[in-house]
Structures are given as C-alpha cells and as structure tokens.
Write a protein that holds these residues in place. Sequence first.
Motif, PDB file in Angstrom:
ATOM      1  N   THR A  11       9.725  -1.967   5.926  1.00 23.96           N
ATOM      2  CA  THR A  11       9.033  -1.819   7.193  1.00 23.96           C
ATOM      3  C   THR A  11      10.018  -1.224   8.199  1.00 23.96           C
ATOM      4  O   THR A  11      11.238  -1.227   7.984  1.00 23.96           O
ATOM      5  CB  THR A  11       8.531  -3.177   7.722  1.00 23.96           C
ATOM      6  OG1 THR A  11       9.656  -3.985   8.088  1.00 23.96           O
ATOM      7  CG2 THR A  11       7.682  -3.884   6.678  1.00 23.96           C
ATOM      8  N   TYR A  45      -0.594   2.795  13.109  1.00 22.73           N
ATOM      9  CA  TYR A  45      -1.083   2.354  11.795  1.00 22.73           C
ATOM     10  C   TYR A  45      -0.583   3.271  10.682  1.00 22.73           C
ATOM     11  O   TYR A  45      -0.035   2.820   9.674  1.00 22.73           O
ATOM     12  CB  TYR A  45      -2.609   2.309  11.793  1.00 22.73           C
ATOM     13  CG  TYR A  45      -3.196   2.083  10.409  1.00 22.73           C
ATOM     14  CD1 TYR A  45      -3.217   0.809   9.848  1.00 22.73           C
ATOM     15  CD2 TYR A  45      -3.699   3.157   9.671  1.00 22.73           C
ATOM     16  CE1 TYR A  45      -3.733   0.602   8.573  1.00 22.73           C
ATOM     17  CE2 TYR A  45      -4.207   2.959   8.392  1.00 22.73           C
ATOM     18  CZ  TYR A  45      -4.222   1.679   7.850  1.00 22.73           C
ATOM     19  OH  TYR A  45      -4.729   1.480   6.590  1.00 22.73           O
ATOM     20  N   HIS A  46      -0.798   4.585  10.845  1.00 23.62           N
ATOM     21  CA  HIS A  46      -0.373   5.526   9.807  1.00 23.62           C
ATOM     22  C   HIS A  46       1.141   5.625   9.729  1.00 23.62           C
ATOM     23  O   HIS A  46       1.700   5.892   8.658  1.00 23.62           O
ATOM     24  CB  HIS A  46      -0.999   6.902  10.054  1.00 23.62           C
ATOM     25  CG  HIS A  46      -2.461   6.952   9.742  1.00 23.62           C
ATOM     26  ND1 HIS A  46      -3.439   6.869  10.719  1.00 23.62           N
ATOM     27  CD2 HIS A  46      -3.118   7.033   8.560  1.00 23.62           C
ATOM     28  CE1 HIS A  46      -4.626   6.925  10.141  1.00 23.62           C
ATOM     29  NE2 HIS A  46      -4.464   7.020   8.838  1.00 23.62           N
ATOM     30  N   LYS A  91       5.796  15.354   5.639  1.00 24.92           N
ATOM     31  CA  LYS A  91       6.036  14.040   6.238  1.00 24.92           C
ATOM     32  C   LYS A  91       7.528  13.692   6.210  1.00 24.92           C
ATOM     33  O   LYS A  91       8.085  13.208   7.195  1.00 24.92           O
ATOM     34  CB  LYS A  91       5.261  12.964   5.468  1.00 24.92           C
ATOM     35  CG  LYS A  91       3.752  13.000   5.669  1.00 24.92           C
ATOM     36  CD  LYS A  91       3.100  11.927   4.820  1.00 24.92           C
ATOM     37  CE  LYS A  91       1.580  11.976   4.909  1.00 24.92           C
ATOM     38  NZ  LYS A  91       0.942  10.988   4.011  1.00 24.92           N
ATOM     39  N   CYS A 123       3.266   3.080  10.136  1.00 25.65           N
ATOM     40  CA  CYS A 123       3.732   1.944   9.341  1.00 25.65           C
ATOM     41  C   CYS A 123       3.506   2.184   7.848  1.00 25.65           C
ATOM     42  O   CYS A 123       4.391   1.910   7.016  1.00 25.65           O
ATOM     43  CB  CYS A 123       3.016   0.664   9.767  1.00 25.65           C
ATOM     44  SG  CYS A 123       3.481   0.081  11.412  1.00 25.65           S
ATOM     45  N   LYS A 124       2.359   2.721   7.518  1.00 29.10           N
ATOM     46  CA  LYS A 124       2.025   2.979   6.119  1.00 29.10           C
ATOM     47  C   LYS A 124       2.950   4.032   5.523  1.00 29.10           C
ATOM     48  O   LYS A 124       3.467   3.869   4.407  1.00 29.10           O
ATOM     49  CB  LYS A 124       0.562   3.432   6.029  1.00 29.10           C
ATOM     50  CG  LYS A 124       0.043   3.622   4.617  1.00 29.10           C
ATOM     51  CD  LYS A 124      -1.433   3.988   4.653  1.00 29.10           C
ATOM     52  CE  LYS A 124      -1.966   4.198   3.241  1.00 29.10           C
ATOM     53  NZ  LYS A 124      -3.414   4.561   3.252  1.00 29.10           N
ATOM     54  N   THR A 125       3.174   5.116   6.261  1.00 33.03           N
ATOM     55  CA  THR A 125       4.002   6.210   5.766  1.00 33.03           C
ATOM     56  C   THR A 125       5.469   5.803   5.714  1.00 33.03           C
ATOM     57  O   THR A 125       6.185   6.147   4.772  1.00 33.03           O
ATOM     58  CB  THR A 125       3.833   7.458   6.655  1.00 33.03           C
ATOM     59  OG1 THR A 125       2.448   7.788   6.735  1.00 33.03           O
ATOM     60  CG2 THR A 125       4.595   8.638   6.078  1.00 33.03           C
ATOM     61  N   LYS A 149       6.746   2.861   5.222  1.00 33.06           N
ATOM     62  CA  LYS A 149       6.957   1.986   4.057  1.00 33.06           C
ATOM     63  C   LYS A 149       6.958   2.814   2.769  1.00 33.06           C
ATOM     64  O   LYS A 149       7.735   2.559   1.847  1.00 33.06           O
ATOM     65  CB  LYS A 149       5.867   0.916   4.015  1.00 33.06           C
ATOM     66  CG  LYS A 149       6.038  -0.120   2.908  1.00 33.06           C
ATOM     67  CD  LYS A 149       7.238  -1.012   3.172  1.00 33.06           C
ATOM     68  CE  LYS A 149       7.431  -2.054   2.087  1.00 33.06           C
ATOM     69  NZ  LYS A 149       6.411  -3.114   2.133  1.00 33.06           N
ATOM     70  N   GLN A 150       6.096   3.823   2.715  1.00 29.75           N
ATOM     71  CA  GLN A 150       6.033   4.687   1.531  1.00 29.75           C
ATOM     72  C   GLN A 150       7.351   5.442   1.351  1.00 29.75           C
ATOM     73  O   GLN A 150       7.861   5.572   0.231  1.00 29.75           O
ATOM     74  CB  GLN A 150       4.886   5.689   1.668  1.00 29.75           C
ATOM     75  CG  GLN A 150       4.778   6.667   0.496  1.00 29.75           C
ATOM     76  CD  GLN A 150       3.843   7.817   0.802  1.00 29.75           C
ATOM     77  OE1 GLN A 150       3.673   8.193   1.951  1.00 29.75           O
ATOM     78  NE2 GLN A 150       3.256   8.394  -0.231  1.00 29.75           N
TER      79      GLN A 150
END
Length: 290
Positions: A232, A219-220, A186, A222-224, A226-227
């Motif tokens: 954001t 969706y994924h 990633k 945004c999540k990734t 931020k991780q």
Amino acid sequence: MIRNKFMQESTELAHRAFPINVFHTAFRDRDVLALHWHEHFEIIRVERGQAVIQIGGQHWLGKPGDLIFVNSGELHSVYSPERDFLMYAVVFHPSMTALHASDSDSFELVSPYTAGVKSIAAKLTPGDDHYATLNGMLDLLIAEFRGGEPYYEQSVRALCRAMFACFARWFSEDAADVRLQGFRRKADRFKTLLDVIGRRYMERITLEEAAGIVHLSPYHFCKTFKQLTGLTFVQYVNLHRVQEADRMLRNTSLSVSEIADKVGCGSLQSFSKLYKQLRGASPSRARLRE
C-alpha cells in the motif's frame, strides 16, 4: 549499488566509457533491494537462499541458480525473508552491446528494447532450454570483468553483446499488447511519484496528493500502486523511512530521537514501533548489532 532509494537508481558503473558493473550482494536478515529503475539492463543470478523478485507487475520466488533479466526502465525490487541470501547482479548500459561507437547493427538490435517497443521476458531455472548457454556466458563475463586481464574490456563488451543477442533471440516479447502498453504508461507515470517520495519521504504526503501526481482517483491510485509495488502507499513510504533510518543508524552519530525526527515520524515511540515492526528489533538494538 544504491539500496535505499525508491526512485531512479544512480548505479555505480566502472566508468563512463565502460558502463558496466558486477555486484555480488549479500542480504542481511529481511533485507530489501528497494523498488527502483534505471536505464541499464540487468541480469540477476541467485547464488544462495531465496528471495521474492519483482519486475513490473510480476513476482517470482528466486532460488539458487535462477537467472532473471531486467529490461531498461523496468521497476524492480528484491526482498529476501532469509538471513543468508546472496546474488550476482550484472548491470550494463545498452551501449555496452556496441563493439565500437559507430556500430549501427547494435542500434538496430537494442533500440526497440530501450524504446519499450519490445521487452525481454526471461526467468530461467537450471535445466531450462538455453540455461546452460546463458549461465556459462555469465560466468565468463563475471570472470573477465573481475580478472582485469589485458583486453578484458573488449572481451566484456563482446560478451554483453552476445548475451543480449541470445536473450533477444529466445525471449523477446512484443509490446504491442494493449494491456502491456497500458501497464508501461502507468509505470512511467509512477516513476515521477517515486522521485517525489525519495525527496519528501520525511514530509506528510497525503493519498490525494499522491494520486494527483499520477492523475488518478484515490481509488484507482490505491489499486494501481499495490499492483506496481506489492505494497500500500502507506507501507511503501514507511519502508522507505525505515531504510533511511537504517542508513543513519549505521553512518551517523545522531541519536535515535533525532533520526526519528529526520525521517518524518511524529514521535520516538511511533518510530520505534514502526522500526521494530519492519526490522524485528528496536532501532537502539539494531545500532548495537552494527
């Protein structure tokens, strides 16, 4: 050290044949060493104050004396909310661990780390096992590099090799873990996106377009995102715009209105509002303080 790029960092090293540098970096109020990556290894030591240090998906509160190792290719950043933060950063190319050009032992030692098969996981505080040894070696390396005495290059190379060998001996991690491998994949994909942001931050990059660059659903994505970054996507782009604006305020005679346009803010009012939100003062006042 380049401090305003969300991309691969073009680190200033001594010269091609001696690819190392030592940075003694003081942070201003709420300053940021922006998220970036480079092929070099890096050893950070906090000298004064505190800062949030991010490496990969982990965040630490760095305090005076702490030592942190950054692997080749690892996304990392430093943010200090304090007015007075100081750190050393020793950045060196993997080739600095070789005592001579045909050093096959060095390749065997270092290549698993440059290839991402292994990594070094080290965040040491004073009093931890091996801290005194590594901190003493770091002191000597910095003194040799800055002193420039006869044969200092040979001494610095030997210290790079010895420090790396010690870090690898005591803090090596296998990257065979599936989650770690997935995270690295990633992170690699997101490096391409960071390059795009660095080139096109003044344009409107939609969430859908950004997600498409890294082949994820919004969706994924945004999540990734931020991780990986702790921010954001919108926060990340806006911070980059403000840091570019800082550079222009310091180094050009452009008006605040012209700078607002160049960094992609829709109006002077929206730029001033964003700048004050992230820097705590208007851009005009920030320019007067320089």
